[in-house]
Write a protein that holds these residues in place. Structure first.
Motif, PDB file in Angstrom:
ATOM      1  N   ASP A 254      84.056 -66.754  -1.921  1.00  0.00           N
ATOM      2  CA  ASP A 254      84.066 -65.932  -3.132  1.00  0.00           C
ATOM      3  C   ASP A 254      85.487 -65.475  -3.471  1.00  0.00           C
ATOM      4  OD1 ASP A 254      81.387 -66.285  -2.785  1.00  0.00           O
ATOM      5  OD2 ASP A 254      80.940 -64.214  -2.262  1.00  0.00           O
ATOM      6  N   CYS A 255      86.247 -65.066  -2.459  1.00  0.00           N
ATOM      7  CA  CYS A 255      87.631 -64.634  -2.679  1.00  0.00           C
ATOM      8  C   CYS A 255      88.488 -65.790  -3.187  1.00  0.00           C
ATOM      9  CB  CYS A 255      88.232 -64.092  -1.393  1.00  0.00           C
ATOM     10  SG  CYS A 255      87.489 -62.575  -0.786  1.00  0.00           S
ATOM     11  N   MET A 278      71.454 -66.662  -7.912  1.00  0.00           N
ATOM     12  CA  MET A 278      72.222 -66.432  -6.685  1.00  0.00           C
ATOM     13  C   MET A 278      73.704 -66.772  -6.864  1.00  0.00           C
ATOM     14  SD  MET A 278      69.466 -67.870  -3.881  1.00  0.00           S
ATOM     15  CE  MET A 278      70.531 -67.648  -2.458  1.00  0.00           C
ATOM     16  N   ILE A 279      73.991 -67.812  -7.655  1.00  0.00           N
ATOM     17  CA  ILE A 279      75.394 -68.182  -7.882  1.00  0.00           C
ATOM     18  C   ILE A 279      76.081 -67.098  -8.697  1.00  0.00           C
ATOM     19  CG2 ILE A 279      76.948 -69.927  -8.810  1.00  0.00           C
ATOM     20  CD1 ILE A 279      74.639 -71.945  -8.488  1.00  0.00           C
ATOM     21  N   ALA A 280      75.418 -66.632  -9.752  1.00  0.00           N
ATOM     22  CA  ALA A 280      75.988 -65.565 -10.586  1.00  0.00           C
ATOM     23  C   ALA A 280      76.225 -64.303  -9.763  1.00  0.00           C
ATOM     24  CB  ALA A 280      75.068 -65.264 -11.767  1.00  0.00           C
ATOM     25  N   SER A 281      75.321 -64.011  -8.847  1.00  0.00           N
ATOM     26  CA  SER A 281      75.469 -62.833  -8.002  1.00  0.00           C
ATOM     27  C   SER A 281      76.718 -62.931  -7.139  1.00  0.00           C
ATOM     28  CB  SER A 281      74.232 -62.669  -7.112  1.00  0.00           C
ATOM     29  OG  SER A 281      74.367 -61.574  -6.250  1.00  0.00           O
ATOM     30  N   ARG A 282      76.982 -64.115  -6.586  1.00  0.00           N
ATOM     31  CA  ARG A 282      78.180 -64.300  -5.757  1.00  0.00           C
ATOM     32  C   ARG A 282      79.444 -64.177  -6.609  1.00  0.00           C
ATOM     33  NH1 ARG A 282      77.258 -67.145  -0.701  1.00  0.00           N
ATOM     34  NH2 ARG A 282      79.535 -67.215  -0.532  1.00  0.00           N
ATOM     35  N   ILE A 283      79.413 -64.756  -7.794  1.00  0.00           N
ATOM     36  CA  ILE A 283      80.588 -64.707  -8.669  1.00  0.00           C
ATOM     37  C   ILE A 283      80.901 -63.270  -9.069  1.00  0.00           C
ATOM     38  CG2 ILE A 283      81.490 -65.341 -10.950  1.00  0.00           C
ATOM     39  CD1 ILE A 283      81.497 -67.730  -9.153  1.00  0.00           C
ATOM     40  N   ALA A 396      77.387 -75.390  -4.838  1.00  0.00           N
ATOM     41  CA  ALA A 396      77.846 -75.218  -6.219  1.00  0.00           C
ATOM     42  C   ALA A 396      79.180 -74.478  -6.266  1.00  0.00           C
ATOM     43  CB  ALA A 396      76.792 -74.461  -7.020  1.00  0.00           C
ATOM     44  N   LEU A 397      79.330 -73.465  -5.429  1.00  0.00           N
ATOM     45  CA  LEU A 397      80.592 -72.731  -5.383  1.00  0.00           C
ATOM     46  C   LEU A 397      81.721 -73.645  -4.899  1.00  0.00           C
ATOM     47  CD1 LEU A 397      79.338 -69.363  -3.827  1.00  0.00           C
ATOM     48  CD2 LEU A 397      79.947 -69.782  -6.217  1.00  0.00           C
ATOM     49  N   ASP A 398      81.424 -74.497  -3.920  1.00  0.00           N
ATOM     50  CA  ASP A 398      82.446 -75.406  -3.411  1.00  0.00           C
ATOM     51  C   ASP A 398      82.817 -76.443  -4.461  1.00  0.00           C
ATOM     52  OD1 ASP A 398      84.112 -76.080  -1.166  1.00  0.00           O
ATOM     53  OD2 ASP A 398      82.921 -77.907  -0.946  1.00  0.00           O
ATOM     54  N   TRP A 399      81.852 -76.887  -5.224  1.00  0.00           N
ATOM     55  CA  TRP A 399      82.132 -77.795  -6.344  1.00  0.00           C
ATOM     56  C   TRP A 399      83.107 -77.139  -7.315  1.00  0.00           C
ATOM     57  CZ3 TRP A 399      78.823 -81.449  -9.615  1.00  0.00           C
ATOM     58  CH2 TRP A 399      78.421 -82.551  -8.846  1.00  0.00           C
TER      59      TRP A 399
END
Length: 408
Positions: A254-255, A278-283, A396-399
């Motif tokens: 996330d950082c 869940m992705i939006a929550s991490r962002i 998705a975050l890694d992408w």
């Protein structure tokens, strides 16, 4: 230096609560130059606590105990510590004043039962608690210095950092150096194969692996005197694992993403189905994300995909909601609706039901769209519903991370 950890609480032995305190203490001790010699967990039972204190005191130079300092009748730690030390409990005016000030700050009257938290072993040294009601204390027993801290993690962590570790640090050797490389997308066996020959067995630099799903951490350790060799070795390891290395030490995915978005000055929108936000929550967990994150759409139903993202109903009918075609259409629709530079979509079968022979549970498509076009890829994840959703989110975050690294 032999340091032991004593965890106190019925909830730890029943499995109701995971003992994160012990892991945090061990980690911080290692950074300070000490290793945990023993870790013992006992229930909320006065006799059991006394027995554990005496046993650890006889075999350790220092003990850090957590739990059992609350105001309720099943909190026995203070009286057990007094028994083990062979001294009476007495009311500490300093601890009582702290209690009164804490309750006054939150506009709550001091409850009579809270006054139990001001009872400490005679002759102990108080450990201030800036975040809670219970002061900790340190007593000497059988030649060991034993520090008792609350079980509430954020209180314990602050008191450990502010008081206990600085006191122990005066007695510790030079700390070890540690570099933690955080990897994603490669199995542990493949890491070991890539690192073959990178370190000499029995040398001053030690290598360890730690799986923290869905990440794998490669940990390099060395004594302070070998810091230069540690850095040289870490550089070689980084080179061999560069494709999968996304962060180091305390940095997180996330950082890293937040930093890249600020550097690249691009905006993002999301279209999520199986991950349900869940992705939006991490962002959005990262401060300052409003500068680059525009919106997220949780389009769980087929109708929502059509209504909110403009995915043609006939496309869903022809290929199915879980398909590369729909993933691309979702990403393109999200980017168009938000006017963002980038958009990421996910659609999949998290289970436990809904799978077919062609698309079993764990089938997920991830799409990413920008001004140059859109692509989507199929993934076949394993595990239960929670695991599938978790690894889909991380993938998705890694992408996103890899895409941002290609931008100039």
């Amino acid at each position: 230096m032999r340091v032991s950890v004593l965890s106190i609480g019925d909830e730890l032995l029943s499995g109701e609560v995971v003992d994160t305190n012990a892991a945090h203490i061990a980690d911080r001790l290692y950074e300070a130059g000490a290793r945990v010699f023993r870790h013992v967990t006992v229930p909320d039972d006065e006799d059991a606590i006394v027995e554990a204190i005496l046993e650890l005191a006889g075999s350790s130079d220092a003990v850090i105990a957590t739990g059992g300092l609350g105001p309720t009748p099943d909190d026995y730690t203070a009286q057990a510590a007094a028994r083990a030390a062979g001294v009476p409990l007495e009311l500490s005016q300093e601890a009582l004043d702290h209690l009164a000030r804490f309750e006054e700050r939150i506009a709550r009257p001091l409850h009579p039962s809270n006054k139990r938290q001001a009872l400490v072993p005679r002759g102990c040294r108080l450990i201030p608690n800036p975040l809670g009601t219970a002061c900790g204390f340190t007593v000497g027993i059988r030649g060991a210095e034993i520090s008792f801290l609350p079980g509430v993690p954020f209180e314990m962590e602050r008191m450990l950092a502010d008081t206990v570790l600085p006191a122990l640090g005066k007695r510790l050797p030079a700390p070890w150096r540690r570099i933690t490389l955080r990897l994603f997308g490669i199995p542990e066996a493949a890491i070991a194969e890539r690192l073959e020959g990178a370190l000499s067995g029995g040398g001053p630099v030690q290598l360890a692996y730690c799986v923290k799903y869905p990440e794998i951490h490669v940990i390099l350790r060395a004594a302070a005197a070998d810091a230069a060799l540690l850095e040289t070795t870490a550089a070689a390891v980084r080179e061999r694992l560069a494709e999968f290395l996304f962060a180091e030490d305390g940095d997180t995915m996330d950082c890293v993403l937040a930093r890249l978005f600020r550097e690249k000055k691009v905006t993002l929108s999301l279209a999520e189905s199986c991950t349900g936000g869940m992705i939006a929550s991490r962002i959005t967990a990262m401060a300052g994300s409003s500068a680059y994150f525009l919106e997220g759409n949780v389009t769980y139903s087929n109708e929502a995909k059509t209504r909110m993202l403009g995915v043609p109903a006939e496309l869903i009918e022809q290929h199915g909601a879980v398909s590369a075609e729909v993933a691309r259409a979702m990403a393109e629709g999200a980017r168009k609706a938000a006017g963002s530079d980038l958009a990421v979509s996910v659609t999949g079968i998290a289970g436990p039901d809904g799978g077919t022979a062609e698309k079993p549970v764990g089938t997920v498509y991830i799409g990413i769209a920008d001004a140059t076009g859109c692509r989507a890829e199929r993934f076949n994840f394993q595990g239960d519903r929670t695991r599938v959703r978790s690894i889909t989110t991380f993938t998705a975050l890694d992408w996103l991370r890899k895409h941002l690294l290609t931008l100039h």
